[in-house]
Design a protein around this motif. Structure first.
Motif, PDB file in Angstrom:
ATOM      1  N   PRO A  74       0.805  -1.215   0.000  1.00 45.11           N
ATOM      2  CA  PRO A  74       0.000   0.000   0.000  1.00 45.11           C
ATOM      3  C   PRO A  74       0.840   1.268   0.000  1.00 45.11           C
ATOM      4  CG  PRO A  74      -0.819  -1.570   1.609  1.00 45.11           C
ATOM      5  CD  PRO A  74       0.495  -2.100   1.108  1.00 45.11           C
ATOM      6  N   ALA A  75       0.218   2.370  -0.377  1.00 45.71           N
ATOM      7  CA  ALA A  75       0.921   3.650  -0.467  1.00 45.71           C
ATOM      8  C   ALA A  75       1.420   4.096   0.897  1.00 45.71           C
ATOM      9  CB  ALA A  75      -0.021   4.711  -1.035  1.00 45.71           C
ATOM     10  N   ASP A 130       7.400  -2.351  -6.517  1.00 39.55           N
ATOM     11  CA  ASP A 130       6.570  -2.099  -7.688  1.00 39.55           C
ATOM     12  C   ASP A 130       6.200  -0.633  -7.825  1.00 39.55           C
ATOM     13  OD1 ASP A 130       6.520  -4.439  -9.039  1.00 39.55           O
ATOM     14  OD2 ASP A 130       4.713  -5.202  -8.108  1.00 39.55           O
ATOM     15  N   ARG A 131       6.559   0.194  -6.848  1.00 40.98           N
ATOM     16  CA  ARG A 131       6.347   1.628  -6.981  1.00 40.98           C
ATOM     17  C   ARG A 131       7.658   2.374  -7.144  1.00 40.98           C
ATOM     18  NH1 ARG A 131       2.036   1.920  -2.379  1.00 40.98           N
ATOM     19  NH2 ARG A 131       0.392   0.716  -3.355  1.00 40.98           N
ATOM     20  N   GLU A 148      -1.971  10.426  -8.235  1.00 47.16           N
ATOM     21  CA  GLU A 148      -3.400  10.158  -8.018  1.00 47.16           C
ATOM     22  C   GLU A 148      -3.835   9.065  -8.990  1.00 47.16           C
ATOM     23  OE1 GLU A 148      -6.981  11.271  -5.868  1.00 47.16           O
ATOM     24  OE2 GLU A 148      -4.896  11.928  -5.667  1.00 47.16           O
ATOM     25  N   GLN A 149      -4.490   8.028  -8.478  1.00 44.13           N
ATOM     26  CA  GLN A 149      -4.904   6.925  -9.344  1.00 44.13           C
ATOM     27  C   GLN A 149      -6.037   6.135  -8.689  1.00 44.13           C
ATOM     28  OE1 GLN A 149      -1.095   4.462  -9.105  1.00 44.13           O
ATOM     29  NE2 GLN A 149      -2.639   2.892  -8.708  1.00 44.13           N
ATOM     30  N   GLY A 150      -6.565   5.184  -9.434  1.00 43.76           N
ATOM     31  CA  GLY A 150      -7.583   4.309  -8.888  1.00 43.76           C
ATOM     32  C   GLY A 150      -6.990   3.385  -7.846  1.00 43.76           C
ATOM     33  N   ILE A 151      -7.727   3.169  -6.767  1.00 42.23           N
ATOM     34  CA  ILE A 151      -7.294   2.276  -5.695  1.00 42.23           C
ATOM     35  C   ILE A 151      -8.488   1.439  -5.249  1.00 42.23           C
ATOM     36  CG2 ILE A 151      -5.529   3.892  -4.861  1.00 42.23           C
ATOM     37  CD1 ILE A 151      -7.471   4.616  -2.570  1.00 42.23           C
ATOM     38  N   PRO A 169      -4.244   9.093  -3.507  1.00 41.82           N
ATOM     39  CA  PRO A 169      -2.820   9.288  -3.808  1.00 41.82           C
ATOM     40  C   PRO A 169      -2.035   8.009  -3.546  1.00 41.82           C
ATOM     41  CG  PRO A 169      -3.349  10.238  -1.675  1.00 41.82           C
ATOM     42  CD  PRO A 169      -4.640   9.733  -2.243  1.00 41.82           C
ATOM     43  N   VAL A 170      -1.133   7.690  -4.448  1.00 41.92           N
ATOM     44  CA  VAL A 170      -0.236   6.553  -4.299  1.00 41.92           C
ATOM     45  C   VAL A 170       1.188   7.065  -4.440  1.00 41.92           C
ATOM     46  CG1 VAL A 170       0.480   4.332  -5.252  1.00 41.92           C
ATOM     47  CG2 VAL A 170      -1.945   4.933  -5.193  1.00 41.92           C
TER      48      VAL A 170
END
Length: 375
Positions: free
Chosen positions: A43-44, A129-130, A182-185, A359-360
């Motif tokens: 998770p972010a 992965d981020r 900012e993206q879908g979560i 936000p991620v």
């Protein structure tokens, strides 16, 4: 966006195998060896964690290894019948095998076949992965390295990530910065009717020491992804494997496979942030899972999920000759089946996952050398 890795193995395996990969291939295709390191996402980070990453990257001095050797990893050639040699994720070229592994004792650290994204993720306690960087550093075929390092006398295992930070800066000239996106979560939220879990005893929230540093732990396979440790050991009675997933927010989570494709995770003292991280490791969905309950404390959680419906939700693949629209629709249908299966289990706990925007945090590599400086 999660990076998916495709494999050809189609054997139903024990819960020690990475469920994320398993469900992304042939229905519930699994890996034939438990040594393959997970390609998942955590998770972010919150604002405090992000600031810590930036501070860690810029503040000196950091703890350092007394001595460290960094060498390109050499994949072992596959043995006939799959016996012998290293078994797991493929390394660079020649059809060899090169699974990532991690071992630590009171005096040294040994890391094998690690990519730079894995090393950066571990060093900064951040999801690999981020981590974004040059194309040669990302994905299959990226360079892998073996590291053998001696710990300073009296050093704590909790200082090892910072020592890897210093090594990356010294030997690979690493420069990074965090950047939100900012993206879908998938938001973990309370379901109607309220929570149906019990709070854990206060003493159950004690910090979890790394298994990799426990000399009394039974021998097994240890993989690291950010600050999440997965340990797989053979059962003493030969009945299969036992897998535990752990970090400070999760505590220790036991992962088991039951009859009729029922998967079970037992967490005696987990935070909801930790539960979101756990879900992110085991749910094969394209967006990260973020805790949005707003609830603190630790809870006793037993999550059971049936994979029966997921098996029949295999999406069309580009190689099957389908048009892009059909393939994308099939993927979305499969994602909804997976989401429904996990929500069926979560609602028994008074929780559920919902599509949200949020936000991620990502970690951007500004500079890194492909070849480390000499030992």
């Amino acid at each position: 966006m999660k990076r998916y890795v495709s494999y050809t193995e189609t054997v139903l395996a024990a819960p020690s195998i990475d469920l994320h990969r398993a469900l992304l291939t042939a229905g519930i295709a699994a890996l034939t060896a438990p040594l393959i390191v997970s390609i998942l996402i955590a998770p972010a980070l919150n604002a405090q964690d992000s600031a810590q990453v930036q501070s860690s990257a810029q503040t000196a001095p950091r703890p350092r290894f007394d001595v460290a050797s960094v060498k390109p990893a050499v994949p072992s050639p596959p043995a006939a019948g799959g016996a012998g040699g290293r078994v797991g994720g493929s390394g660079g070229g020649g059809g060899g095998r090169c699974p990532e592994s991690f071992k630590m004792d009171r005096s040294r650290v040994d890391i094998e076949c690690a990519t730079l994204t894995t090393l950066i993720g571990y060093a900064f306690r951040f999801s690999p992965d981020r981590v974004t960087g040059p194309d040669w550093m990302i994905g299959l075929g990226s360079p892998r390295f073996d590291i053998a390092a001696k710990l300073p006398q009296g050093a704590s295992e909790n200082q090892v990530p910072e020592m890897v930070q210093a090594l990356l800066a010294d030997r690979f000239k690493l420069a990074i910065h965090p950047a939100p996106r900012e993206q879908g979560i998938y938001g973990l939220v309370a379901a109607k009717g309220g929570l149906k879990v019990k709070e854990a005893a206060p003493e159950a929230g004690a910090e979890v020491p790394p298994s990799a540093a426990d000399p009394d732990a039974p021998p097994g396979t240890i993989t690291l992804f950010g600050d999440v440790e997965t340990r797989t050991t053979r059962n003493a009675d030969g009945s299969g494997d036992t897998t535990t997933i752990s970090n400070p927010k999760m505590g220790r989570v036991r992962w088991m496979e039951g009859p009729n494709l029922m998967w079970r995770w037992e967490a005696p003292a987990i935070t909801f942030e930790g539960l979101a991280e756990l879900l992110d490791r085991v749910i094969p969905l394209p967006s990260p899972v973020i805790d949005m309950t707003g609830l603190k404390g630790r809870y006793q959680v037993v999550l059971e999920v049936s994979l029966n419906d997921v098996i029949g939700a295999r999406p069309a693949t580009p190689g099957a000759g389908g048009d892009p629209t059909t393939i994308e629709n099939a993927r979305m249908d499969r994602d909804e089946v997976v989401l429904r299966a996990f929500n069926d289990g979560l609602r028994k706990l008074g929780l559920q996952l919902e599509h949200r925007q949020g936000p991620v945090e990502t970690l951007v590599v500004d500079h890194v050398e492909k070849t480390p400086t000499g030992n």
